[in-house]
Motif scaffolding. Structure first.
Motif, mmCIF file in Angstrom:
data_model
loop_
_atom_site.group_PDB
_atom_site.id
_atom_site.type_symbol
_atom_site.label_atom_id
_atom_site.label_comp_id
_atom_site.label_asym_id
_atom_site.label_seq_id
_atom_site.Cartn_x
_atom_site.Cartn_y
_atom_site.Cartn_z
ATOM 1 N N TYR A 173 0.834 -1.204 0.000
ATOM 2 C CA TYR A 173 0.000 0.000 0.000
ATOM 3 C C TYR A 173 0.872 1.259 0.000
ATOM 4 O O TYR A 173 0.651 2.178 -0.814
ATOM 5 C CB TYR A 173 -0.918 0.004 1.224
ATOM 6 N N PHE A 174 1.849 1.312 0.875
ATOM 7 C CA PHE A 174 2.668 2.519 0.949
ATOM 8 C C PHE A 174 3.579 2.666 -0.266
ATOM 9 O O PHE A 174 3.940 3.789 -0.636
ATOM 10 C CB PHE A 174 3.433 2.561 2.269
ATOM 11 N N ASP A 175 3.917 1.554 -0.919
ATOM 12 C CA ASP A 175 4.635 1.651 -2.198
ATOM 13 C C ASP A 175 3.720 2.222 -3.284
ATOM 14 O O ASP A 175 4.151 3.069 -4.089
ATOM 15 C CB ASP A 175 5.170 0.284 -2.617
ATOM 16 N N ALA A 176 2.470 1.760 -3.316
ATOM 17 C CA ALA A 176 1.516 2.312 -4.279
ATOM 18 C C ALA A 176 1.276 3.792 -4.006
ATOM 19 O O ALA A 176 1.185 4.610 -4.936
ATOM 20 C CB ALA A 176 0.199 1.534 -4.218
ATOM 21 N N GLN A 177 1.186 4.143 -2.748
ATOM 22 C CA GLN A 177 0.994 5.543 -2.389
ATOM 23 C C GLN A 177 2.173 6.396 -2.846
ATOM 24 O O GLN A 177 1.986 7.506 -3.361
ATOM 25 C CB GLN A 177 0.800 5.676 -0.880
ATOM 26 N N PHE A 178 3.377 5.878 -2.679
ATOM 27 C CA PHE A 178 4.555 6.644 -3.113
ATOM 28 C C PHE A 178 4.528 6.861 -4.623
ATOM 29 O O PHE A 178 4.866 7.946 -5.109
ATOM 30 C CB PHE A 178 5.843 5.945 -2.695
ATOM 31 N N ALA A 179 4.133 5.834 -5.373
ATOM 32 C CA ALA A 179 4.036 5.983 -6.822
ATOM 33 C C ALA A 179 3.028 7.066 -7.183
ATOM 34 O O ALA A 179 3.258 7.878 -8.093
ATOM 35 C CB ALA A 179 3.648 4.648 -7.460
ATOM 36 N N MET A 180 1.899 7.094 -6.472
ATOM 37 C CA MET A 180 0.892 8.126 -6.701
ATOM 38 C C MET A 180 1.438 9.508 -6.368
ATOM 39 O O MET A 180 1.283 10.466 -7.141
ATOM 40 C CB MET A 180 -0.357 7.824 -5.861
ATOM 41 N N LEU A 181 2.095 9.627 -5.225
ATOM 42 C CA LEU A 181 2.652 10.911 -4.814
ATOM 43 C C LEU A 181 3.678 11.419 -5.829
ATOM 44 O O LEU A 181 3.688 12.601 -6.192
ATOM 45 C CB LEU A 181 3.311 10.779 -3.440
ATOM 46 N N ASP A 182 4.526 10.528 -6.289
ATOM 47 C CA ASP A 182 5.587 10.894 -7.226
ATOM 48 C C ASP A 182 5.012 11.334 -8.567
ATOM 49 O O ASP A 182 5.490 12.296 -9.180
ATOM 50 C CB ASP A 182 6.523 9.701 -7.410
ATOM 51 N N ALA A 183 3.957 10.663 -9.013
ATOM 52 C CA ALA A 183 3.384 10.975 -10.323
ATOM 53 C C ALA A 183 2.497 12.211 -10.302
ATOM 54 O O ALA A 183 2.460 12.974 -11.276
ATOM 55 C CB ALA A 183 2.582 9.772 -10.833
ATOM 56 N N LEU A 184 1.775 12.428 -9.191
ATOM 57 C CA LEU A 184 0.715 13.442 -9.175
ATOM 58 C C LEU A 184 0.970 14.628 -8.258
ATOM 59 O O LEU A 184 0.386 15.687 -8.454
ATOM 60 C CB LEU A 184 -0.615 12.794 -8.772
ATOM 61 N N ARG A 185 1.779 14.452 -7.228
ATOM 62 C CA ARG A 185 2.009 15.503 -6.233
ATOM 63 C C ARG A 185 0.706 16.190 -5.818
ATOM 64 O O ARG A 185 0.511 17.391 -6.021
ATOM 65 C CB ARG A 185 3.020 16.523 -6.758
ATOM 66 N N PRO A 186 -0.193 15.445 -5.214
ATOM 67 C CA PRO A 186 -1.487 16.031 -4.835
ATOM 68 C C PRO A 186 -1.333 17.119 -3.790
ATOM 69 O O PRO A 186 -0.532 16.985 -2.856
ATOM 70 C CB PRO A 186 -2.260 14.833 -4.265
ATOM 71 N N PRO A 187 -2.082 18.210 -3.906
ATOM 72 C CA PRO A 187 -1.999 19.271 -2.896
ATOM 73 C C PRO A 187 -2.492 18.804 -1.530
ATOM 74 O O PRO A 187 -2.012 19.279 -0.507
ATOM 75 C CB PRO A 187 -2.875 20.387 -3.464
ATOM 76 N N VAL A 188 -3.473 17.890 -1.514
ATOM 77 C CA VAL A 188 -3.969 17.298 -0.275
ATOM 78 C C VAL A 188 -3.794 15.791 -0.368
ATOM 79 O O VAL A 188 -4.215 15.173 -1.355
ATOM 80 C CB VAL A 188 -5.460 17.632 -0.034
ATOM 81 N N VAL A 189 -3.163 15.209 0.636
ATOM 82 C CA VAL A 189 -2.978 13.760 0.675
ATOM 83 C C VAL A 189 -4.087 13.157 1.523
ATOM 84 O O VAL A 189 -4.221 13.476 2.708
ATOM 85 C CB VAL A 189 -1.595 13.387 1.242
#
Length: 313
Positions: free
Chosen positions: A152-168
């Motif tokens: 899960y946290f690996d998938a989350q990191f991939a999302m963060l890296d690709a999208l840089r969401p303003p709110v997590v």
């Protein structure tokens, strides 16, 4: 003064209740001053939830539903200007290869004020819908809560890296259906290492971690994320905001007093909220994708003096 940066309504979400306008009206009645409208985005036909499949939904119909939401949210944003600051965005998904394209396509199609970066799936299985589906994700990950937490946290990191969401969004949602939802993540060093990595990344690009109260209405002892995670992110200089992740009027601002207890235990002294950008300001927006808004901090001590708290729980 209290706010929510993550919400849904039954008008545009199959597992929520009430119209979008009634949710907004209820937020006003609770003396909230900022409320973000962040409906779910479309998902692939492979990733429909049971209630969507049962009603004949598909990716195209979900995309039209979001289009309808966006236009209604824009109307309400104008209609309630001066009574509450409404910001329009969406809650993203990170499921499979096409997720990034869907999110970035929405950012190109519409001028939104924010989006919430969330992970609801691991190995394409929903991890918060029910226990059976969580167990399927866990089996694919290796059969233990520890292994699916790592994935899960690996998938989350991939999302963060690709999208840089303003709110997590609900940073540690993975614990919801686990065998012990209030377990300390520090019990598993590899999991904790991935958590710290993700927090460092969010702090580095300037993302805001939501303190999401929905875990409390689902029986957990602390908000998302757990206090130990909040303490770690605070030490990194990370920023926090409030979200109720409401799915109808009954959940607007629900359990915020308990969230404040988590805030105090974590040593958080200020919270951030969205506000309209200053017109004709020469200052460049912190995130050029969202030029109409800016983040402002308020001391927790000041927040607690607001009239909202006399009307909550």
């Amino acid at each position: 003064m209290p706010w929510s940066h993550h919400s849904h309504s039954g008008q545009f979400c199959g597992h929520a209740t009430d119209t979008l306008e009634s949710v907004i009206q209820h937020a006003i009645s609770k003396r909230m001053t900022t409320f973000c409208l962040t409906e779910h985005i479309a998902r692939s036909d492979l990733d429909l939830y049971p209630e969507e499949a049962a009603t004949g939904q598909n990716q195209a119909s979900l995309a039209r539903l979001y289009d309808d939401f966006y236009h209604e949210a824009q109307r309400l944003q104008k209609a309630y200007a001066g009574r509450i600051d409404l910001f329009v965005g969406f809650e993203g998904e990170w499921i499979r290869a096409g997720s990034e394209e869907i999110v970035k396509g929405l950012l190109e199609k519409y001028e939104v004020d924010l989006f919430v970066g969330s992970v609801h799936h691991v190995h394409t299985f929903p991890i918060d819908f029910d226990t059976a589906l969580y167990h399927q994700a866990r089996e694919v990950a290796g059969g233990s809560d520890e292994s699916v937490f790592e994935d899960y946290f690996d998938a989350q990191f991939a999302m963060l890296d690709a999208l840089r969401p303003p709110v997590v969004g609900h940073f540690d949602l993975i614990r919801l259906k686990s065998d012990d939802a209030d377990r300390s993540f520090r019990a598993w060093p590899k999991v904790w290492e991935k958590i710290v990595r993700n927090l460092e990344f969010v702090a580095e690009y300037g993302g805001v971690l939501e303190l999401n109260s929905s875990s409390l209405r689902k029986g957990m002892g602390e908000c998302y994320p757990q206090v130990e995670i909040c303490e770690t992110f605070r030490a990194m200089g990370g920023r926090f905001t409030l979200s109720d992740d409401s799915h109808g009027i009954a959940q607007v601002g629900l359990n915020y007093e308990k969230v404040l207890q988590c805030v105090e235990r974590a040593g958080i002294t200020e919270l951030w909220y969205l506000t309209p950008a200053i017109p004709e300001s020469s200052e460049a927006p912190p995130d050029p994708r969202f030029p109409r808004v800016r983040w402002v901090a308020v001391p927790v001590a000041e927040l607690k003096e607001h009239a909202f708290w006399t009307k909550s729980e």
